[in-house]
Design a protein around this motif. Structure first.
Motif, PDB file in Angstrom:
ATOM      1  N   THR A 415       0.688  -1.384   0.015  1.00  0.00           N
ATOM      2  CA  THR A 415       0.226  -0.275  -0.276  1.00  0.00           C
ATOM      3  C   THR A 415       0.903   0.781  -0.195  1.00  0.00           C
ATOM      4  N   LEU A 416       2.060   1.250   1.372  1.00  0.00           N
ATOM      5  CA  LEU A 416       2.773   2.488   0.802  1.00  0.00           C
ATOM      6  C   LEU A 416       3.372   3.019  -0.246  1.00  0.00           C
ATOM      7  N   VAL A 417       4.113   1.766  -0.917  1.00  0.00           N
ATOM      8  CA  VAL A 417       4.921   1.906  -2.579  1.00  0.00           C
ATOM      9  C   VAL A 417       3.896   3.063  -3.316  1.00  0.00           C
ATOM     10  N   PRO A 418       2.994   2.637  -3.823  1.00  0.00           N
ATOM     11  CA  PRO A 418       2.263   3.516  -4.678  1.00  0.00           C
ATOM     12  C   PRO A 418       2.328   4.822  -4.136  1.00  0.00           C
ATOM     13  N   LEU A 419       1.851   5.368  -3.377  1.00  0.00           N
ATOM     14  CA  LEU A 419       1.623   6.249  -2.199  1.00  0.00           C
ATOM     15  C   LEU A 419       3.116   7.452  -1.914  1.00  0.00           C
ATOM     16  N   MET A 420       3.914   6.760  -1.760  1.00  0.00           N
ATOM     17  CA  MET A 420       5.321   7.168  -1.864  1.00  0.00           C
ATOM     18  C   MET A 420       5.639   7.554  -3.378  1.00  0.00           C
ATOM     19  N   GLU A 421       5.382   7.161  -3.935  1.00  0.00           N
ATOM     20  CA  GLU A 421       5.237   7.740  -5.548  1.00  0.00           C
ATOM     21  C   GLU A 421       4.592   8.679  -5.642  1.00  0.00           C
ATOM     22  N   GLU A 422       3.304   8.588  -5.782  1.00  0.00           N
ATOM     23  CA  GLU A 422       2.394   9.954  -6.030  1.00  0.00           C
ATOM     24  C   GLU A 422       2.804  10.487  -4.744  1.00  0.00           C
ATOM     25  N   HIS A 423       2.516  11.022  -3.724  1.00  0.00           N
ATOM     26  CA  HIS A 423       2.454  12.161  -2.874  1.00  0.00           C
ATOM     27  C   HIS A 423       4.463  12.233  -2.825  1.00  0.00           C
ATOM     28  N   ARG A 424       4.891  12.084  -3.191  1.00  0.00           N
ATOM     29  CA  ARG A 424       6.227  12.400  -2.773  1.00  0.00           C
ATOM     30  C   ARG A 424       6.898  13.460  -3.032  1.00  0.00           C
ATOM     31  N   ASP A 425       6.125  14.640  -3.262  1.00  0.00           N
ATOM     32  CA  ASP A 425       6.406  16.436  -3.413  1.00  0.00           C
ATOM     33  C   ASP A 425       5.678  16.556  -1.421  1.00  0.00           C
ATOM     34  N   GLU A 426       4.032  15.789  -1.192  1.00  0.00           N
ATOM     35  CA  GLU A 426       3.597  16.068  -0.494  1.00  0.00           C
ATOM     36  C   GLU A 426       4.622  15.984   1.305  1.00  0.00           C
ATOM     37  N   VAL A 427       5.098  14.456   2.109  1.00  0.00           N
ATOM     38  CA  VAL A 427       5.611  14.031   2.468  1.00  0.00           C
ATOM     39  C   VAL A 427       6.793  13.561   2.058  1.00  0.00           C
ATOM     40  N   ALA A 428       7.004  13.205   3.425  1.00  0.00           N
ATOM     41  CA  ALA A 428       8.328  12.291   3.402  1.00  0.00           C
ATOM     42  C   ALA A 428       8.320  11.356   4.580  1.00  0.00           C
ATOM     43  N   VAL A 429       8.652  10.353   3.697  1.00  0.00           N
ATOM     44  CA  VAL A 429       8.674   8.527   4.227  1.00  0.00           C
ATOM     45  C   VAL A 429      10.220   8.518   5.243  1.00  0.00           C
ATOM     46  N   ILE A 430      10.428   8.283   6.330  1.00  0.00           N
ATOM     47  CA  ILE A 430      11.021   7.926   6.951  1.00  0.00           C
ATOM     48  C   ILE A 430      11.169   6.617   7.651  1.00  0.00           C
ATOM     49  N   VAL A 431      12.337   5.125   7.113  1.00  0.00           N
ATOM     50  CA  VAL A 431      11.918   4.243   7.554  1.00  0.00           C
ATOM     51  C   VAL A 431      13.318   3.708   8.536  1.00  0.00           C
ATOM     52  N   ALA A 432      13.090   2.499   9.625  1.00  0.00           N
ATOM     53  CA  ALA A 432      14.232   2.743  10.729  1.00  0.00           C
ATOM     54  C   ALA A 432      14.493   1.116  11.023  1.00  0.00           C
ATOM     55  N   GLY A 433      15.752   1.116  11.191  1.00  0.00           N
ATOM     56  CA  GLY A 433      15.753  -0.192  11.932  1.00  0.00           C
ATOM     57  C   GLY A 433      17.279  -1.089  11.109  1.00  0.00           C
ATOM     58  N   TYR A 434      17.707  -1.568  12.069  1.00  0.00           N
ATOM     59  CA  TYR A 434      19.144  -2.518  11.600  1.00  0.00           C
ATOM     60  C   TYR A 434      19.424  -2.550  10.455  1.00  0.00           C
ATOM     61  N   THR A 435      20.765  -2.218   9.471  1.00  0.00           N
ATOM     62  CA  THR A 435      21.364  -2.915   8.587  1.00  0.00           C
ATOM     63  C   THR A 435      20.981  -3.591   7.349  1.00  0.00           C
ATOM     64  N   GLY A 436      21.526  -4.856   8.506  1.00  0.00           N
ATOM     65  CA  GLY A 436      21.004  -6.307   7.920  1.00  0.00           C
ATOM     66  C   GLY A 436      19.269  -5.992   7.546  1.00  0.00           C
ATOM     67  N   GLU A 437      18.814  -6.231   8.355  1.00  0.00           N
ATOM     68  CA  GLU A 437      17.211  -6.904   8.200  1.00  0.00           C
ATOM     69  C   GLU A 437      16.529  -5.397   7.757  1.00  0.00           C
ATOM     70  N   MET A 438      17.048  -4.196   6.997  1.00  0.00           N
ATOM     71  CA  MET A 438      16.614  -3.136   6.364  1.00  0.00           C
ATOM     72  C   MET A 438      16.692  -3.470   4.735  1.00  0.00           C
ATOM     73  N   VAL A 439      18.267  -4.605   4.527  1.00  0.00           N
ATOM     74  CA  VAL A 439      18.163  -5.207   2.893  1.00  0.00           C
ATOM     75  C   VAL A 439      16.687  -5.797   2.829  1.00  0.00           C
ATOM     76  N   ASP A 440      16.807  -6.724   3.793  1.00  0.00           N
ATOM     77  CA  ASP A 440      15.162  -7.968   3.828  1.00  0.00           C
ATOM     78  C   ASP A 440      14.347  -6.552   3.310  1.00  0.00           C
ATOM     79  N   PHE A 441      13.855  -6.074   4.374  1.00  0.00           N
ATOM     80  CA  PHE A 441      12.775  -4.963   4.192  1.00  0.00           C
ATOM     81  C   PHE A 441      12.610  -4.668   2.341  1.00  0.00           C
ATOM     82  N   LEU A 442      14.027  -3.807   2.306  1.00  0.00           N
ATOM     83  CA  LEU A 442      13.574  -3.579   0.849  1.00  0.00           C
ATOM     84  C   LEU A 442      13.251  -4.235  -0.162  1.00  0.00           C
ATOM     85  N   ASN A 443      13.340  -5.713  -0.712  1.00  0.00           N
ATOM     86  CA  ASN A 443      13.258  -7.253  -0.727  1.00  0.00           C
ATOM     87  C   ASN A 443      12.154  -7.316  -1.167  1.00  0.00           C
ATOM     88  N   ALA A 444      11.268  -6.623  -0.031  1.00  0.00           N
ATOM     89  CA  ALA A 444       9.682  -6.980   0.056  1.00  0.00           C
ATOM     90  C   ALA A 444       8.835  -6.479  -1.212  1.00  0.00           C
TER      91      ALA A 444
END
Length: 549
Positions: A415-444
Motif C-alpha cells: 500500500t505504501l509503495v504507490p502512495l510514496m510515489e504519488e505524493h512524493r512532494d507532500e510527505v517524507a517517509v523515513i523507515v528505520a531499523g537495523y542495517t541487515g534487516e532493512m535489506v530484507d525490508f527493501l526486498n519485500a
C-alpha cells in the motif's frame, strides 16, 4: 489645624538635625515615606514588614550601605513596597536584598558580595530591577514565582548561576548582560515561563542558558558565547521557543535539546526572504546532538541540494523531481528518531513541506487484523502524515521475512509503495531499523528500494560519546557527577558496547536511572535531610552500585 502630607520626605545625613542612620529614619517613617540619603558609608542592615517606603541616594551622591559585618540580608522586606535608588550595597553573610511578596523596585543600584543569591525575590508580587550591576556574589539574581522585569542589568563574576528563575516565575529579562559565572548564565526551572530577550551571555562555567524541570522560556535575539558547556540546553519535559538567537564558541553541542524536550526554533524575521536564519537555527538543533558526524554531514548535504533547488526554482530554472524519502539504518538508541524530527523541521524551513509535523508509527499502527484492513489503516496514517514526516520505526517487521503475520505486513508495504510515489512532494517517509534487516525490508517489494533517495547509516556511539550523553542527562536533572566516575563509566560503556542487544543512548538512560536510585538509597541511610550539595551529588560509589545490579 494641622494636616498630614502624604509621601513625607526624611533625610539621612551625618549632620545635626538629620537622621544619623537609615534605621533611625525608618523607625519614624510613615507608610509611603521617601527617605533620601546623603553621601557616605552606612554600616547597617534593614528589615521591613508591610511598610511602603523609598530609599534614594541624594542626586550625585555616593551612598554605600555596608552589611558585611552581619549574617543577615542587608535589605530584607516582607509585604509592602520597597524602592531602592542609586545605592551601593555590600553584602556579607547573606543576600544583599531579600524580598518576599513585596512590590520591589531596584533602580541604578550596585550590589556586591554576600552568600546565596545577591538579590532574592519570592512570591507573586511584581518587581522591577533596572540599570543595576551585581557582582562578586555566590549567585546573582533569584526569582521564585514572581512576575516583573529585569532590564539593562549586568550580572558578573559570580561563583554560581547568574540569573535563576523558578517556581513558575514569568518575568521579562531584557537588555541584560550576564558574564563570568561559575555555573550557568541563566537557569530556568520548575515551570518558569520567562521571556528573555536582547541579552548577552558569555564566559560561563556551564551552559549559557539552561532549562530544566518543565521550564518553558521564550528566548529572543540573545547572544550566547564562550561557554564551557552548551550555549543553550533544554532538559526532557521542557518547552519554549528560541528565536533569532546567536550561539558561538561554546562546547558541542551548541544547542542541546534532550529527548522529550519540545522547544520550537521559530523562524527569524528575514527581510531578504531567504530563510537563512531559520535554516541555521534548524541546523543548530542538529549540531546540538552528541556525535553522529557522518549523519550530520549527510543531512547537511541534503539541505544544500534542496536549497539550491529552491533557488533554481525561484530563478525560473528547471529542477528534477526530488523525493524526500530516506532510510535510517543502525542500532537502537543512535538518534534516528531525533534526526527524523529535525529533518521534518528542515524541510519546512526550506519551504519543501508546508507543515513539517512528525508522525511516528510502528507495525501495530499500520497492520490490521484481516486482509483489507491493513490497506485501510496504512492509507489513513499516510493521509494524516501529509505535509510532514512519516517515520516508520523497525520497518523490517513489515516484511514477510520478519516472521508471523508477515502477509498483513506485506499488505502495508504494498500500500505504501504507490502512495510514496504519488505524493512524493507532500510527505517524507523515513523507515528505520537495523542495517541487515532493512535489506530484507527493501526486498519485500520490487519498487520499494527505488522510492528512497538515500540510506543514512547511524553508527554506534563511542564510550566517550556515551559518557557525554550520560553527563548531559545528569546536568539536565541538576545533578553533579563526580569526575572520578568518568573512567568507571567509560570502561562500562566499552564493555557493554560488544553485547548483542546494546542500546546505545537507551542503555545510558537506563544506567542513569539506576545511578539515581543508588544515590537515593545512599542518602536515605544518612538518617537526616541531606544538604543541597548532597542531593545533587552522584558519587563514584553510586555508579559502581548501579553497574553491579
Amino acid at each position: 489645624m494641622t494636616t498630614s502630607t502624604p509621601g513625607r520626605v526624611l533625610l539621612v545625613a551625618r549632620r545635626p538635625g538629620a537622621y544619623q542612620t537609615i534605621g533611625d529614619a525608618l523607625a519614624e517613617a510613615p507608610d509611603g515615606a521617601v527617605i533620601t540619603i546623603a553621601g557616605g558609608e552606612y554600616a547597617e542592615t534593614v528589615e521591613l514588614t508591610r511598610l511602603r517606603v523609598t530609599l534614594a541616594a541624594v542626586e550625585g551622591a555616593t551612598v554605600v550601605v555596608d552589611g558585611r559585618g552581619a549574617d543577615r540580608p542587608v535589605f530584607r522586606t516582607t509585604g509592602g513596597a520597597l524602592v531602592l535608588k542609586g545605592i551601593e550595597i555590600l553584602a556579607g553573610g547573606a543576600s544583599a536584598i531579600q524580598a518576599d511578596d513585596t512590590e520591589l523596585a531596584v533602580r541604578r543600584c550596585t550590589v556586591s558580595g554576600g552568600r546565596g543569591p545577591a538579590v532574592a525575590i519570592r512570591g507573586t508580587t511584581a518587581f522591577t530591577l533596572s540599570g543595576c550591576v551585581i557582582s562578586a556574589a555566590e549567585q546573582g539574581i533569584l526569582v521564585d514565582g514572581a512576575p516583573g522585569r529585569i532590564e539593562d542589568t549586568t550580572v558578573e563574576d559570580v561563583m554560581g548561576d547568574g540569573i535563576t528563575l523558578g517556581q513558575g516565575a514569568d518575568p521579562v529579562v531584557t537588555g541584560c548582560t550576564v558574564t563570568g559565572c561559575g555555573l550557568r548564565g541563566v537557569y530556568v526551572y520548575q515551570y518558569a515561563r520567562p521571556v528573555i530577550e536582547d541579552c548577552v551571555i558569555s564566559h560561563t562555567g556551564h551552559e549559557g542558558i539552561a532549562v530544566a524541570h518543565h521550564g518553558s522560556p521564550v528566548l529572543e535575539r540573545c547572544s550566547i558565547t564562550d561557554t564551557r558547556s552548551s550555549g543553550i540546553s533544554f532538559a526532557s519535559g521542557c518547552g519554549g521557543e528560541i528565536s533569532a538567537c546567536r550561539v558561538g564558541n561554546t562546547a558541542e553541542p551548541a544547542i542541546a535539546i534532550a529527548e522529550g524536550a519540545t522547544p520550537t526554533i521559530a523562524e527569524a524575521k528575514d527581510p531578504g526572504g531567504s530563510g537563512d536564519a531559520a535554516l541555521d537555527e534548524m541546523l543548530a538543533e542538529l549540531d546540538a546532538m552528541i556525535g553522529l558526524p557522518g549523519v550530520k554531514e549527510e543531512v547537511r548535504a541534503l539541505v544544500d541540494e534542496l536549497q539550491v533547488n529552491e533557488w533554481r526554482r525561484r530563478a525560473g530554472l528547471p529542477i528534477g523531481a526530488a523525493g524526500h524519502h530516506l532510510i535510517f539504518a543502525g542500532a537502537p538508541g543512535t538518534g534516528k528518531t531525533t534526526v527524523a524530527r529535525i529533518y521534518g523541521k528542515l524541510l519546512k524551513a526550506l519551504g519543501v513541506l508546508p507543515i513539517g509535523q512528525f508522525r511516528e508509527v510502528s507495525r501495530r499502527d499500520l497492520v490490521g487484523q484481516y486482509i483489507g484492513h491493513t490497506a485501510e489503516k496504512t492509507a489513513t496514517v499516510f493521509e494524516e502524515a501529509k505535509g510532514g514526516v512519516l517515520f516508520i520505526d523497525e520497518a523490517y517487521t513489515l516484511s514477510r521475512l520478519a516472521g508471523s503475520g508477515g502477509d498483513f505486513g506485506q499488505e502495508a508495504i504494498d500500500t505504501l509503495v504507490p502512495l510514496m510515489e504519488e505524493h512524493r512532494d507532500e510527505v517524507a517517509v523515513i523507515v528505520a531499523g537495523y542495517t541487515g534487516e532493512m535489506v530484507d525490508f527493501l526486498n519485500a517489494n520490487p519498487g520499494l528500494a527505488s522510492r528512497f533517495g538515500k540510506t543514512i547509516e547511524f553508527e554506534n556511539y563511542s564510550p566517550g560519546e556515551l559518557l557525554a550523553i550520560f553527563g548531559r542527562m545528569a546536568s539536565a536533572g541538576d545533578y553533579e557527577l563526580d569526575p572520578g566516575a568518568a573512567p568507571v563509566l567509560t570502561e562500562h560503556f566499552r564493555l557493554v558496547a560488544g553485547e548483542v542487544n546494546f542500546g546505545n543512548a537507551r542503555d545510558a538512560r537506563r544506567l542513569f536511572e539506576k545511578v539515581r536510585k543508588a544515590q537515593s538509597q545512599r542518602l536515605r541511610l544518612l538518617g537526616r535531610m541531606p544538604a543541597v550539595e548532597e542531593l545533587r551529588g552522584l558519587h563514584v560509589a553510586d555508579v559502581e552500585a548501579a553497574i553491579a545490579r
